[in-house]
Design a protein around this motif. Structure first.
Motif, PDB file in Angstrom:
ATOM      1  N   ILE A   1      14.700  41.412  49.485  1.00 35.01           N
ATOM      2  CA  ILE A   1      14.054  40.879  50.688  1.00 35.01           C
ATOM      3  C   ILE A   1      12.942  39.897  50.329  1.00 35.01           C
ATOM      4  N   ALA A   2      12.191  40.193  49.314  1.00 36.14           N
ATOM      5  CA  ALA A   2      10.997  39.410  48.974  1.00 36.14           C
ATOM      6  C   ALA A   2      11.361  37.992  48.540  1.00 36.14           C
ATOM      7  N   TYR A   3      10.391  37.088  48.736  1.00 32.53           N
ATOM      8  CA  TYR A   3      10.553  35.678  48.326  1.00 32.53           C
ATOM      9  C   TYR A   3       9.164  35.124  48.007  1.00 32.53           C
ATOM     10  N   GLU A   4       9.172  34.060  47.287  1.00 30.61           N
ATOM     11  CA  GLU A   4       7.904  33.444  46.911  1.00 30.61           C
ATOM     12  C   GLU A   4       7.145  33.011  48.162  1.00 30.61           C
ATOM     13  N   GLY A   5       5.885  33.446  48.269  1.00 27.86           N
ATOM     14  CA  GLY A   5       5.053  33.105  49.402  1.00 27.86           C
ATOM     15  C   GLY A   5       5.056  34.138  50.505  1.00 27.86           C
ATOM     16  N   MET A   6       5.831  35.199  50.345  1.00 25.99           N
ATOM     17  CA  MET A   6       5.876  36.239  51.373  1.00 25.99           C
ATOM     18  C   MET A   6       4.542  36.981  51.393  1.00 25.99           C
TER      19      MET A   6
END
Length: 595
Positions: free
Chosen positions: A584-589
């Motif tokens: 689920i996670a991504y850069e900037g989350m």
């Protein structure tokens, strides 16, 4: 022409006389032919009286002819050679004489059907002839008298105009028709004796210079008699329909040193009382270009003032409005000059420029109302802006829209409102870089849309300052549990173990707002006294090396484990939860942490 008229009249009279003589001869013959029988019928005395009457009539005719010749010769000698009016009258009278003579011939002709022995008819004829002769004499006398009256009247009027100005005589534009010489001389004399020069200033005040102030002596260039000598009184009919203009000016002798000394003492020539003119300019008010008109001031050029006064004195002017002269210094640039109009047109184009700034869901416009006051120069090549003003605007923009490091309120999963002070998250504008870029955009003069240059970014930007949005990871360290939301919906949750509170909280995981810096699988975590491989690694506090990862060496999560047996600061998760979060996670989350 008079002689020709007289000859014509003589010929007519001779002709008439010949006719009468012929008639007389006939009558004489007729008298001789009177028979004794006629004398017996009419009476000898009656016939004799008729013959004597006709003889008397013939003598009167000859006498009147001689009188007529004498009258016409006298009239001819008294008339001027070029008197066309009298000539016309005499010509008309001559024609009248001819007509009367013709009538007389007709009257003198004996009727063929009448009897020449009728004494009454013969007397009527004699009376008619006498009446016609009297009428002819009256007409001749009337013509002569009329001509004399016309000539005398003309001469009398001409003599009158020898001492008066002709009709339509103008001096310096003023009408002096029918004025006498004395009246005009009196006017000139009074003008000189009462003369003074008044200066009207720009503020409508007046200053008078009298003849005694400067030793002024005035002499006219022309006299009333000289003007009259240029006119011919006998040509007054000519002047009735033609205007005659004369210029009267004066020669002024005065002490120039006295004049300059007098003027230098006047208040209106004092430096402290005079203001220099100010050029027209284009200024910006409320984002619009406005032409500021020139200011005339009241600064007097002293040299020009002396020249203008000298000219006025020599012209004999009594009033000089200095505003109508060039004595006042004038502004070099006026409101209607091409330079100002061109500058305004160029400025109007620049002021129509709009720069639309946008940060995610919010936007605003930079218009001429904002940057209008930054313009420092308008030249033919480009428009210059004040860099310090541009930098100041960007700094104010950062102060308003930056959220990095700003405390914020957050609503937790269970509805509580918590204040987050320690935030390593948010929008942070790079002021110096953005100021330089904005300056370039302004110089280009074109409308554009742009996003500011940022040092740090957040997930979203909404009205009210919300920059976290609806997709984020919520870490409730007090309950040792995490919640993951995507578009406002919770998609997962899990127990966790955070930094240990032992040793005075040396490894305590700090609360605040952060972002996922990157995701990596697998990874090796290296510390001061450890080196541990993990399958899923998702750091969010880079300086401290804190992030989410799986901890397969743990058999339990949640509860109070973190108080004494917690981690070195990372958030430990079960392997399955770490995998789910990794997906689920991504850069900037955003990552929100609190106790």
């Amino acid at each position: 022409m008079s002689k020709e008229i007289d000859n014509g009249i003589d010929d007519d009279i001779d002709t008439n006389t010949d006719d009468i003589n012929i008639s007389d001869d006939k009558n004489v013959s007729d008298d001789n032919d009177i028979s004794d029988s006629e004398k017996q019928i009419f009476g000898e005395e009656s016939v004799t009286e008729t013959a004597e009457s006709e003889k008397i009539f013939d003598e009167e005719q000859n006498s009147q002819k001689e009188d007529s010749d004498t009258i016409f010769e006298a009239a001819d000698s008294q008339l001027p050679p070029d008197d066309s009016a009298a000539t016309t009258v005499l010509t008309g009278m001559t024609d009248a004489v001819g007509n009367i003579s013709g009538t007389q011939e007709s009257d003198n002709a004996p009727a063929e059907t009448g009897t020449r022995h009728d004494t009454k008819n013969q007397d009527n004829k004699i009376e008619n002839k006498k009446s016609g002769t009297k009428k002819l004499s009256a007409l001749k006398i009337f013509g002569i008298v009329f001509a004399i009256v016309v000539v005398c009247t003309y001469v009398a009027v001409s003599v009158w105009f020898m001492f008066h100005y002709n009709y339509k005589t103008y001096i310096n534009g003023n009408d002096y028709s029918f004025f006498t010489l004395d009246e005009v001389d009196q006017y000139i004399g009074e003008y000189i004796s009462d003369y003074s020069l008044t200066l009207k200033l720009r503020d409508d005040s007046e200053y008078r210079i009298d003849t005694d102030d400067i030793g002024l002596v005035i002499r006219p260039n022309i006299t009333a008699k000289k003007i009259k000598n240029e006119q011919n009184g006998f040509l007054w009919p000519y002047y009735m329909c033609k205007r005659k203009d004369y210029e009267l000016y004066y020669t002024a002798d005065y002490d120039k040193d006295k004049l300059e000394s007098l003027l230098k003492k006047c208040d209106f020539t004092q430096e402290a009382n005079m203001e220099k003119p100010v050029n027209a300019s284009v200024e910006i008010k409320d984002g619009k270009s406005t032409i500021i008109p020139e200011t005339e001031g009241n600064y007097i050029d002293f040299t020009k003032l002396c020249c203008i006064i000298d000219e006025a004195l020599n012209k004999g002017d009594q009033l000089v409005d200095l505003d109508d002269t060039d004595v006042y210094e004038k502004p070099e640039v006026t409101a209607d000059s091409k330079e100002i109009i061109s500058e305004q047109a160029k400025l109007e184009k620049v002021l129509s420029m709009k720069i639309t700034y946008k940060i995610d869901e919010i936007s605003w416009e930079l218009t001429s109302e904002d940057y209008g006051d930054w313009i420092s120069d308008i030249s033919a090549e480009k428009i210059e802006f004040q860099k310090d003003k541009v930098h100041e605007y960007v700094q104010n923009m950062a102060d308003r829209y930056d959220t990095y490091g700003v405390p914020r309120n957050f609503r937790t999963h269970d509805g509580r409102i918590v204040t987050l002070d320690n935030t390593w998250y948010g929008w942070l504008i790079d002021v110096d870089s953005e100021a330089e870029e904005l300056y370039s955009v302004l110089e280009a003069g074109e409308s554009v849309e742009r996003v500011p240059i940022f040092d740090c970014y957040a997930a979203v930007y909404r009205d009210g300052g919300d920059d976290i949005g609806d997709t984020y990871i919520e870490c409730d360290f007090g309950q040792q549990h995490i919640y993951v939301y995507v578009n406002g919906e919770q998609v997962m949750d899990s127990d966790c173990v955070t930094g240990s509170l032992a040793d005075s909280g040396k490894y305590r995981t700090p609360g605040g707002v952060y972002t996922i810096l990157y995701t990596k699988t697998p990874a090796v975590l290296i510390g001061d006294d450890y080196e541990t491989p993990v399958k899923y690694w998702m750091p969010f506090i880079g300086e401290l090396g804190i992030g989410f990862h799986d901890a397969t060496w743990r058999s339990a999560f949640g509860g109070d484990i973190y108080k004494t047996g917690g981690s070195h600061g990372c958030v430990n998760l079960p392997l399955s939860a770490a995998e789910q979060l990794f997906n689920i996670a991504y850069e900037g989350m955003p990552v929100v942490c609190y106790y």
